[in-house]
Design a protein around this motif. Structure first.
Motif, PDB file in Angstrom:
ATOM      1  N   GLU A 197      64.456  16.766  15.151  1.00 27.91           N
ATOM      2  CA  GLU A 197      63.851  15.767  16.029  1.00 27.91           C
ATOM      3  C   GLU A 197      62.990  16.417  17.118  1.00 27.91           C
ATOM      4  O   GLU A 197      62.156  15.761  17.723  1.00 27.91           O
ATOM      5  N   LEU A 198      63.193  17.707  17.368  1.00 27.82           N
ATOM      6  CA  LEU A 198      62.337  18.413  18.335  1.00 27.82           C
ATOM      7  C   LEU A 198      61.965  19.769  17.763  1.00 27.82           C
ATOM      8  O   LEU A 198      62.839  20.565  17.418  1.00 27.82           O
ATOM      9  N   ILE A 199      60.667  20.029  17.656  1.00 30.31           N
ATOM     10  CA  ILE A 199      60.177  21.311  17.173  1.00 30.31           C
ATOM     11  C   ILE A 199      59.544  22.058  18.332  1.00 30.31           C
ATOM     12  O   ILE A 199      58.680  21.523  19.024  1.00 30.31           O
TER      13      ILE A 199
ATOM     14  N   ASN B 288      60.811  13.511  11.244  1.00 24.69           N
ATOM     15  CA  ASN B 288      61.207  13.114  12.592  1.00 24.69           C
ATOM     16  C   ASN B 288      60.239  13.557  13.676  1.00 24.69           C
ATOM     17  O   ASN B 288      60.518  13.401  14.860  1.00 24.69           O
ATOM     18  N   ASP B 289      59.117  14.142  13.284  1.00 20.59           N
ATOM     19  CA  ASP B 289      58.045  14.354  14.249  1.00 20.59           C
ATOM     20  C   ASP B 289      56.725  14.394  13.469  1.00 20.59           C
ATOM     21  O   ASP B 289      56.717  14.393  12.234  1.00 20.59           O
ATOM     22  N   MET B 290      55.611  14.372  14.201  1.00 20.24           N
ATOM     23  CA  MET B 290      54.318  14.224  13.536  1.00 20.24           C
ATOM     24  C   MET B 290      53.893  15.489  12.794  1.00 20.24           C
ATOM     25  O   MET B 290      53.050  15.429  11.893  1.00 20.24           O
TER      26      MET B 290
ATOM     27  N   PHE C  74      62.631   8.879  15.218  1.00 22.98           N
ATOM     28  CA  PHE C  74      62.010   9.495  16.392  1.00 22.98           C
ATOM     29  C   PHE C  74      60.487   9.447  16.350  1.00 22.98           C
ATOM     30  O   PHE C  74      59.818  10.006  17.206  1.00 22.98           O
TER      31      PHE C  74
ATOM     32  N   ALA D 271      68.334  10.498  23.723  1.00 23.42           N
ATOM     33  CA  ALA D 271      67.339  11.400  24.306  1.00 23.42           C
ATOM     34  C   ALA D 271      67.504  12.793  23.740  1.00 23.42           C
ATOM     35  O   ALA D 271      68.596  13.175  23.299  1.00 23.42           O
ATOM     36  N   VAL D 272      66.409  13.541  23.762  1.00 23.66           N
ATOM     37  CA  VAL D 272      66.466  14.942  23.366  1.00 23.66           C
ATOM     38  C   VAL D 272      65.723  15.763  24.426  1.00 23.66           C
ATOM     39  O   VAL D 272      64.794  15.270  25.059  1.00 23.66           O
TER      40      VAL D 272
END
Lengths: 344, 303
Positions: free
Chosen positions: B74-76, B99-101, B118, B173-174
């Motif tokens: 979800e977060l790179i 989970n991300d673009m 996300f 949240a992340v």
């Protein structure tokens, strides 16, 4: 547009992007030397949807006129996420922005980016920090699909990571230089709506004032958000606004700040590095802050950026700048945030 | 008649020892879930299982008739994160939840993918972009209400599936910071993987003793599980095709059984909610679904 192109300016001089929460703040920021000012309409289409802030069409027209006469650009934030029932309002905000002649719009929502790039191909698009693009690949996706010209980096990357992003994208990169620090990835935080029903993504504000309650109790002054106890203050404390992630809570019997202590971001000392790595613009947070804040922060950062462009690696942060900024910081304590990671 | 709603086991959000993970999915093979999302989505430092291990789990689940989907971070943040994301995207065996673009870009035009929760799909225009790039299913952002889901689903291109977060603690949240490490006064790079000692995260209570949030490394969750068990009819009417159930260390199989029975009409909303209430110490919430604060207590059996 900026007729006053500065021929002597070094090619890589950082642009200074300042908050204009109100028409007076816009004038002050422009007068103090902001290259860009950013602002929003008076509604939930932007992430600082607070009472008494922002611009209607008339004040925006006047603001654009004022900024352009002095060689500054106006960026309109449309950086919240429209929902089905309100989609048309955001769409119409894009149309109005284009008609009024803003220099760029700052957008987070994918559908709205698609609409703007299709309907107003000449309108410059910036990807908002709320777009949560934390890698060059995510930024390049928005470039390839929607032609974004600038992206604002989420406040989660280290300097090394930001440098890699800059070197691998044709998109201008804007980074946060000063102001309130977001501990969560922007665009990826629903804490506020969990407690109150409204979040930056959906309503353009975190921890909305209407959901705040203060109460004197035998145990101290209590702040609540949507009924949830966020903090409790003794007489000697300085009660802060109950932003959810700055609250004091209890984990296994320990009462502390599980997320962060109230601090401000200040990256003045990183300026030479940010300039050398090719960052395009430095953003100052704080559309909700006072004209005095805007005046101080714009003046200091203008001086610092100009000094950095002249002095490059000989650049040193002047104590007077830090003193001036410390006086307007929230929590009165400044950090380099994620750029330098003491918590790594 | 439309097809019955399917059950999806969401990705495991906590950090468990390898054996616990293997045991969990061995059991899950027998649960009445149609889809299983696999892989690490929260923290790249959690490496009890490698991609090969997830693929092996996926193969055994697929052999038992489950649809298997691999989820991306979800977060790179780093190059290593990007490499892992690409390895998942290029796994060659299973569909991928982006989970991300950056993950969307890696999958676009190559193969059908799931647009993860996300990606912030709050409107039909956003879903249209993703569908155009190959999304065959979207998972709604937790903040989107039933009305919002229904409105987006109504305008969705034909054949797009709609998945909602039907049971479990909400990933709210992340952050780049690790709050579990912070609790232990450790830095993130020297976190000693302490979250492996907290198979359900670290509970965060308010100073007046109310359960509020849960620290799960860089992720923050709700303390209350969200439950849509009281309104599965409404979910179906809104166009929901898949109900996501989020793994917990205990009782997840029972959750799946309750949702299966409730979705099939064999359990009333009230009965289903009562059985779920026994599985979790903190009462359920469903405010987001009703268009209000997410924390608002679940209304069992509301129409």
């Amino acid at each position: 547009m900026a007729q006053a192109a500065a021929p002597e300016a070094p090619a890589r001089r950082l642009k200074l992007v300042c908050p204009a929460g109100t028409p007076p703040a816009l004038k002050i920021a422009v007068d103090q030397g902001a290259d860009d000012v950013y602002l929003g309409f008076k509604d939930e289409t932007n992430a600082r949807n607070f009472a008494g802030l922002n611009f209607d069409e008339r004040s925006l027209r006047e603001g654009i006129d004022y900024a352009h006469r002095k060689g500054a650009q106006v960026l309109l934030a449309l950086n919240t996420f429209p929902q089905p029932a309100t989609w048309r309002k955001w769409q119409s905000a894009v149309d109005r922005a284009a008609a009024l002649g803003v220099d760029a719009i700052i957008v987070a929502d994918t559908g709205l980016l698609a609409y703007a790039s299709r309907t107003h191909p000449a309108l410059r698009l910036h990807l908002s920090v709320q777009g949560s693009a934390t890698s060059h690949e995510a930024i390049n996706f928005h470039h390839e699909r929607f032609g974004i010209r600038r992206a604002v980096l989420p406040r989660v990357l280290s300097v090394e990571q930001a440098e890699k992003v800059v070197s691998r994208t044709p998109v201008e990169i804007e980074v946060f230089g000063f102001g309130s620090l977001s501990i969560m990835v922007e665009g990826r935080c629903a804490l506020s709506s969990y407690a109150t029903g409204e979040s930056p993504n959906t309503h353009g504000g975190c921890s909305p004032a209407r959901a705040v309650r203060w109460q004197e109790t035998p145990r101290g002054l209590e702040s609540r958000l949507g009924g949830v106890l966020i903090d409790r203050f003794a007489a000697a404390d300085h009660p802060g606004y109950p932003t959810l992630c700055r609250g004091r809570f209890v984990v296994n019997g320990d009462t502390y700040y599980p997320f962060e202590e109230p601090t401000s971001l200040n990256t003045l000392e990183l300026l030479p590095r940010l300039q050398a790595m090719g960052v395009a613009a430095i953003k100052i947070e704080g559309r909700q802050r006072s004209p005095v804040y805007v005046q101080t922060v714009t003046r200091v950062w203008r001086e610092a950026i100009d000094a950095c462009a002249r002095e490059r690696e000989r650049f040193r942060v002047r104590p007077a700048w830090q003193e001036a900024l410390a006086g307007i910081s929230e929590g009165r304590q400044c950090t380099l945030g994620a750029y330098h990671r003491p918590w790594k | 008649m439309t097809a019955p709603m399917k059950l999806a086991l969401g990705p495991l959000l906590y950090f468990w020892p390898r054996e616990s993970v293997l045991d969990f999915y061995a059991e899950a093979a027998a649960w009445p879930v149609d889809t299983v999302y696999l892989g690490e989505t929260v923290c790249p430092r959690r490496r009890e299982l490698r991609l090969e291990d997830w693929l092996a789990i996926g193969e055994s689940l697929a052999a038992r008739g489950k649809e298997v989907v691999l989820s991306t971070y979800e977060l790179i943040e780093s190059d290593a994160d990007l490499r892992t994301m690409h390895a998942v995207a290029d796994n060659g065996a299973f569909r991928v939840e982006a989970n991300d673009m950056a993950a969307v870009r890696a999958l676009a035009g190559r193969m059908p993918f799931v647009a993860g929760p996300f990606l912030n799909v709050y409107n039909a225009a956003t879903l249209a972009v993703l569908a155009d790039l190959g999304a065959s299913r979207w998972v709604t952002p937790v903040e989107l209400s039933r009305e919002g889901v229904a409105a987006v689903a109504a305008e969705a291109p034909a054949g797009i599936e709609t998945e909602v977060f039907a049971w479990g603690r909400l990933p709210l949240a992340v952050s780049a910071r690790c709050f579990t490490a912070r609790y232990y006064d450790l830095t993130k790079d020297h976190c000693e993987l302490r979250c492996i000692g907290h198979p359900e995260g670290l509970a965060v209570d308010t100073q007046d003793g109310k359960p509020f949030l849960v620290l799960n490394g860089v992720q923050t969750q709700s303390a209350s599980p969200q439950s849509l068990a009281g309104d599965l009819g409404g979910a179906r009417a809104a166009g929901v095709t898949h109900l996501r159930l989020s793994p917990q260390p205990h009782g997840t199989g029972e959750v799946a059984a309750v949702f299966r029975a409730a979705a099939d009409g064999a359990l009333s909303p009230g009965e289903a909610s009562a059985r779920l209430a026994k599985l979790h110490a903190v009462p359920a919430c469903d405010g987001y679904w009703r268009g209000t604060a997410g924390i608002a207590p679940a209304q069992a059996g509301h129409a």
